[in-house]
Design an enzyme around this catalytic site. Structure first.
Site, PDB file in Angstrom:
ATOM      1  NE  ARG A  79     -15.176 -17.424  84.873  1.00 38.20           N
ATOM      2  CZ  ARG A  79     -13.787 -17.917  85.780  1.00 38.20           C
ATOM      3  NH1 ARG A  79     -13.802 -17.961  87.108  1.00 38.20           N
ATOM      4  NH2 ARG A  79     -12.782 -17.979  85.025  1.00 38.20           N
ATOM      5  CG  ASN A  97     -16.873 -20.440  84.483  1.00 38.91           C
ATOM      6  OD1 ASN A  97     -17.561 -19.667  83.888  1.00 38.91           O
ATOM      7  ND2 ASN A  97     -15.465 -20.629  84.027  1.00 38.91           N
TER       8      ASN A  97
END
Length: 96
Positions: A25, A43
């Site tokens: 990320r 996520n």
């Protein structure tokens, strides 16, 4: 012929593989900012990463190519793309 700017594109990307717990990320956010894209990344509970990228078509294509590799430590096994209508995202964030 005049050089006209193309309209922005928006794509939702689902990334499968070893993509959580490896900085995916944060690296995605950095790459998206580098390419000047808006959108977000998060996520998913099933172990995938979901991201939305919006901006210049060439930059979005470069970002998709990067997502196929991911950061060092990630192993991408599959990428699923869903094109959407642009929503005007100009900033990029990590969502929880």
């Amino acid at each position: 012929m005049q050089n006209q700017s193309l309209p922005p594109v928006r794509v939702r990307v689902f990334v499968s593989g070893l993509v959580q717990g490896v900085g995916y990320r944060y690296s995605t956010r950095n790459q998206a900012k580098y390419f000047g894209l808006g959108g977000w990344v998060r996520n998913l509970p099933d172990g995938r990463v979901e991201a939305v990228f919006e901006g210049d078509q060439k930059a979005v294509e470069e970002m998709i190519s990067w997502c196929r590799r991911g950061p060092t430590g990630a192993t991408v096994s599959e990428l699923v793309l869903e094109y959407e209508d642009p929503e005007g995202d100009r900033t990029f964030e990590i969502r929880r």
